[in-house]
Design a protein around this motif. Structure first.
Motif, PDB file in Angstrom:
ATOM      1  N   ASN A  88       0.750  -1.183   0.078  1.00  0.00           N
ATOM      2  CA  ASN A  88       0.054   0.018  -0.274  1.00  0.00           C
ATOM      3  C   ASN A  88       0.876   1.167   0.061  1.00  0.00           C
ATOM      4  O   ASN A  88       0.462   2.416   0.559  1.00  0.00           O
ATOM      5  CB  ASN A  88      -1.002   0.001   1.195  1.00  0.00           C
ATOM      6  N   THR A  89       2.025   1.178  -0.419  1.00  0.00           N
ATOM      7  CA  THR A  89       3.072   2.399  -0.483  1.00  0.00           C
ATOM      8  C   THR A  89       3.723   2.211  -1.731  1.00  0.00           C
ATOM      9  O   THR A  89       4.077   1.014  -2.113  1.00  0.00           O
ATOM     10  CB  THR A  89       3.724   2.586   0.469  1.00  0.00           C
ATOM     11  N   ASN A  90       4.060   3.352  -2.307  1.00  0.00           N
ATOM     12  CA  ASN A  90       5.185   3.125  -3.374  1.00  0.00           C
ATOM     13  C   ASN A  90       6.378   4.344  -3.032  1.00  0.00           C
ATOM     14  O   ASN A  90       7.363   4.431  -3.800  1.00  0.00           O
ATOM     15  CB  ASN A  90       4.501   3.874  -4.852  1.00  0.00           C
ATOM     16  N   LYS A  95       8.753   1.456   1.935  1.00  0.00           N
ATOM     17  CA  LYS A  95       8.982   0.171   1.350  1.00  0.00           C
ATOM     18  C   LYS A  95      10.332  -0.450   2.385  1.00  0.00           C
ATOM     19  O   LYS A  95      10.074  -1.394   2.767  1.00  0.00           O
ATOM     20  CB  LYS A  95       9.386   0.036   0.025  1.00  0.00           C
ATOM     21  N   ALA A  96      11.564   0.454   2.505  1.00  0.00           N
ATOM     22  CA  ALA A  96      12.481  -0.018   3.156  1.00  0.00           C
ATOM     23  C   ALA A  96      12.328  -0.364   4.559  1.00  0.00           C
ATOM     24  O   ALA A  96      12.706  -1.199   5.115  1.00  0.00           O
ATOM     25  CB  ALA A  96      13.755   1.034   2.917  1.00  0.00           C
ATOM     26  N   ALA A  97      11.555   0.495   5.282  1.00  0.00           N
ATOM     27  CA  ALA A  97      11.247   0.535   6.744  1.00  0.00           C
ATOM     28  C   ALA A  97      10.322  -0.889   6.962  1.00  0.00           C
ATOM     29  O   ALA A  97      10.496  -1.337   7.880  1.00  0.00           O
ATOM     30  CB  ALA A  97      10.416   1.631   7.059  1.00  0.00           C
ATOM     31  N   SER A  98       9.434  -1.032   6.094  1.00  0.00           N
ATOM     32  CA  SER A  98       8.516  -2.255   6.137  1.00  0.00           C
ATOM     33  C   SER A  98       9.097  -3.539   6.043  1.00  0.00           C
ATOM     34  O   SER A  98       9.141  -4.420   6.700  1.00  0.00           O
ATOM     35  CB  SER A  98       7.188  -2.095   5.217  1.00  0.00           C
ATOM     36  N   TYR A  99      10.049  -3.478   4.914  1.00  0.00           N
ATOM     37  CA  TYR A  99      11.014  -4.826   4.691  1.00  0.00           C
ATOM     38  C   TYR A  99      11.815  -5.109   5.746  1.00  0.00           C
ATOM     39  O   TYR A  99      12.101  -6.268   6.155  1.00  0.00           O
ATOM     40  CB  TYR A  99      11.614  -4.582   3.409  1.00  0.00           C
ATOM     41  N   TYR A 100      12.485  -3.955   6.079  1.00  0.00           N
ATOM     42  CA  TYR A 100      13.447  -4.109   7.308  1.00  0.00           C
ATOM     43  C   TYR A 100      12.899  -4.615   8.471  1.00  0.00           C
ATOM     44  O   TYR A 100      13.073  -5.459   9.284  1.00  0.00           O
ATOM     45  CB  TYR A 100      13.955  -2.610   7.672  1.00  0.00           C
ATOM     46  N   ASN A 101      11.703  -4.126   9.070  1.00  0.00           N
ATOM     47  CA  ASN A 101      10.891  -4.538  10.236  1.00  0.00           C
ATOM     48  C   ASN A 101      10.261  -6.072  10.034  1.00  0.00           C
ATOM     49  O   ASN A 101      10.420  -6.963  10.805  1.00  0.00           O
ATOM     50  CB  ASN A 101       9.696  -3.847  10.629  1.00  0.00           C
ATOM     51  N   ASN A 117      16.120 -12.571   2.966  1.00  0.00           N
ATOM     52  CA  ASN A 117      15.496 -12.261   1.809  1.00  0.00           C
ATOM     53  C   ASN A 117      14.747 -10.746   2.144  1.00  0.00           C
ATOM     54  O   ASN A 117      14.585 -10.023   1.242  1.00  0.00           O
ATOM     55  CB  ASN A 117      14.313 -13.132   1.370  1.00  0.00           C
ATOM     56  N   ALA A 118      14.180 -10.353   3.380  1.00  0.00           N
ATOM     57  CA  ALA A 118      13.539  -9.416   3.540  1.00  0.00           C
ATOM     58  C   ALA A 118      14.562  -8.084   3.681  1.00  0.00           C
ATOM     59  O   ALA A 118      14.386  -6.972   3.169  1.00  0.00           O
ATOM     60  CB  ALA A 118      12.919  -9.336   4.973  1.00  0.00           C
ATOM     61  N   TYR A 119      15.465  -8.624   4.310  1.00  0.00           N
ATOM     62  CA  TYR A 119      16.783  -7.348   4.291  1.00  0.00           C
ATOM     63  C   TYR A 119      17.190  -7.054   3.117  1.00  0.00           C
ATOM     64  O   TYR A 119      17.649  -5.743   2.684  1.00  0.00           O
ATOM     65  CB  TYR A 119      17.702  -7.804   5.330  1.00  0.00           C
ATOM     66  N   LYS A 120      17.222  -8.072   2.129  1.00  0.00           N
ATOM     67  CA  LYS A 120      17.997  -7.733   0.863  1.00  0.00           C
ATOM     68  C   LYS A 120      16.812  -6.627   0.076  1.00  0.00           C
ATOM     69  O   LYS A 120      17.264  -5.973  -0.655  1.00  0.00           O
ATOM     70  CB  LYS A 120      18.059  -9.041   0.000  1.00  0.00           C
ATOM     71  N   ASN A 121      15.416  -7.190   0.254  1.00  0.00           N
ATOM     72  CA  ASN A 121      14.564  -6.090  -0.242  1.00  0.00           C
ATOM     73  C   ASN A 121      14.468  -4.761   0.260  1.00  0.00           C
ATOM     74  O   ASN A 121      14.365  -3.911  -0.631  1.00  0.00           O
ATOM     75  CB  ASN A 121      13.088  -6.779  -0.245  1.00  0.00           C
ATOM     76  N   ALA A 122      14.856  -4.631   1.579  1.00  0.00           N
ATOM     77  CA  ALA A 122      15.108  -3.522   2.404  1.00  0.00           C
ATOM     78  C   ALA A 122      16.219  -2.780   1.400  1.00  0.00           C
ATOM     79  O   ALA A 122      16.049  -1.434   1.250  1.00  0.00           O
ATOM     80  CB  ALA A 122      15.074  -3.671   3.593  1.00  0.00           C
ATOM     81  N   LYS A 124      16.988  -2.673  -1.509  1.00  0.00           N
ATOM     82  CA  LYS A 124      17.023  -2.439  -2.589  1.00  0.00           C
ATOM     83  C   LYS A 124      16.452  -0.822  -2.783  1.00  0.00           C
ATOM     84  O   LYS A 124      16.508  -0.054  -3.626  1.00  0.00           O
ATOM     85  CB  LYS A 124      15.841  -3.026  -3.395  1.00  0.00           C
ATOM     86  N   PHE A 125      15.632  -0.447  -1.666  1.00  0.00           N
ATOM     87  CA  PHE A 125      15.222   0.835  -1.452  1.00  0.00           C
ATOM     88  C   PHE A 125      16.054   1.575  -0.672  1.00  0.00           C
ATOM     89  O   PHE A 125      15.790   3.018  -0.618  1.00  0.00           O
ATOM     90  CB  PHE A 125      13.759   0.567  -0.896  1.00  0.00           C
ATOM     91  N   ASP A 126      16.953   1.211   0.218  1.00  0.00           N
ATOM     92  CA  ASP A 126      17.874   1.911   0.798  1.00  0.00           C
ATOM     93  C   ASP A 126      19.310   1.436   1.221  1.00  0.00           C
ATOM     94  O   ASP A 126      19.443   0.778   1.976  1.00  0.00           O
ATOM     95  CB  ASP A 126      17.172   2.142   2.387  1.00  0.00           C
ATOM     96  N   PRO A 127      19.947   1.345  -0.147  1.00  0.00           N
ATOM     97  CA  PRO A 127      21.080   0.392  -0.210  1.00  0.00           C
ATOM     98  C   PRO A 127      22.286   1.038   0.976  1.00  0.00           C
ATOM     99  O   PRO A 127      23.119   0.110   0.949  1.00  0.00           O
ATOM    100  CB  PRO A 127      21.702   0.760  -1.702  1.00  0.00           C
ATOM    101  N   ASP A 128      22.382   2.016   1.344  1.00  0.00           N
ATOM    102  CA  ASP A 128      23.149   2.544   2.280  1.00  0.00           C
ATOM    103  C   ASP A 128      23.019   2.391   3.759  1.00  0.00           C
ATOM    104  O   ASP A 128      23.707   3.142   4.546  1.00  0.00           O
ATOM    105  CB  ASP A 128      23.801   4.019   1.831  1.00  0.00           C
TER     106      ASP A 128
END
Length: 256
Positions: A88-90, A95-101, A117-122, A124-128
Motif C-alpha cells: 500500500n505504498t510506493n 518500503k525500506a522500513a516495512s521490509y526491514y521490520n 530475503n527481507a533485508y535484501k529487499n529493504a 533495494k530501496f535504501d542501499p546505504d
C-alpha cells in the motif's frame, strides 16, 4: 436555482463525511502512537486494529499495527501487517522500513533465510542503510549456524543408520555361521547305524570264537538243555489248559 442549491448542499455534506472519516482514521493512529510511546503495546494494538478497519489500504495503519504486534511477540501476525503495508505504498523509505521490520520479525522467529530475503529487499530501496546491512550479516550468520547444525544432525542420523545396518549384517553373518557349524542330523543317524553294525560284527565275532573255549557250552549239552526246556514248556501248557479240568500229574521220567 433551487436545484443548484440542493446540489451544492449535497456536495458539502459528502465532503464533511469524508473529512470526518479521515479525521477519525488520523485520530486513531494518533491515539495508537501515544499508547505505543507509553509502551502500552496491547492498547496500541487494539487502536491500530480499529484504524485498519477504517481504511484497509492505509500504509500507516498496517505498519504501526505491525510494530505493536512485534512488541507483544506476535511475530507471524506482525509479518502479515508489514507485507500489507508494503503493498500500500510506493514510497521508497516506507518500503525500506516495512521490509526491514519484516526481516526483524523473521529473525525473532528463528527463520534466518526469510530474514535475509527481507533485508535484501529493504536494501533495494535504501542501499546505504547501516542498520539494514548489519542485520543482514547477523541473519546470514544465524542461518549458517542453523545449516551447520542441521548438517551435523543429518550426519549423526546417517552414521547411526550405517551402524545399525552393519550390526544387522554382522548378526546375520553370525547366525549363518552358527547354522553352518551345527551337527547334521543325518550324519548322526549314519554314525548310529555304524555303531549298530559294529555291535553286530562284535556278536558275530563272539559266535565264531574258538570251540575249545572253556566258557563255551558244548553243542551236545546245549541240545539236551533246549530239548528239556521244550518238554517243560509243553507240560506247563498242559497245566494251563487243564486248569479248570482234571489235574494231569507230572511225569517222573527224566528227560535227560
Amino acid at each position: 436555482m433551487l436545484r443548484k442549491f440542493f446540489v451544492h448542499i449535497s456536495l458539502i455534506f459528502l465532503g464533511l463525511i469524508t473529512v470526518k472519516a479521515q479525521e477519525s482514521l488520523n485520530t486513531l493512529i494518533f491515539r495508537g502512537n501515544r499508547s505505543f510511546d507509553k509502551q502500552k503495546y496491547g492498547e496500541a494494538t487494539s487502536t491500530f486494529s480499529e484504524a485498519v478497519k477504517k481504511n484497509e489500504k492505509d500504509f500507516g495503519a498496517h505498519y504501526n499495527l505491525g510494530n505493536s504486534l512485534y512488541k507483544i511477540k506476535k511475530y507471524d501476525e506482525a509479518i502479515a501487517e508489514y507485507q500489507k503495508a508494503q503493498k500500500n505504498t510506493n514510497n521508497k523509505d516506507e518500503k525500506a522500513a516495512s521490509y526491514y521490520n519484516e526481516g526483524n520479525a523473521h529473525l525473532q522467529n528463528g527463520d534466518g533465510e526469510k530474514a535475509v530475503n527481507a533485508y535484501k529487499n529493504a536494501l533495494k530501496f535504501d542501499p546505504d542503510n547501516e542498520a539494514i546491512l548489519k542485520n543482514l550479516q547477523i541473519a546470514k550468520k544465524k542461518q549458517k549456524q542453523k545449516d551447520n547444525k542441521q548438517n551435523q544432525q543429518n550426519n549423526q542420523n546417517k552414521n547411526q543408520d550405517n551402524n545399525q545396518n552393519q550390526q544387522g549384517d554382522q548378526n546375520q553373518e553370525n547366525k549363518n555361521n552358527n547354522t553352518k557349524n551345527q551337527p547334521n542330523g543325518n550324519i548322526g543317524d549314519q554314525n548310529k547305524g555304524k555303531g549298530n553294525q559294529g555291535a553286530e560284527k562284535q556278536n558275530q565275532k563272539n559266535e565264531s570264537q574258538d570251540p575249545n573255549d572253556p566258557n563255551k557250552i558244548p553243542k551236545d549239552l546245549q541240545k539236551l538243555i533246549l530239548q528239556r526246556s521244550a518238554n517243560q514248556e509243553r507240560e506247563t501248557a498242559k497245566k494251563l489248559l487243564n486248569k479248570n479240568g482234571y489235574y494231569s500229574p507230572e511225569s517222573n521220567t527224566k528227560d535227560w
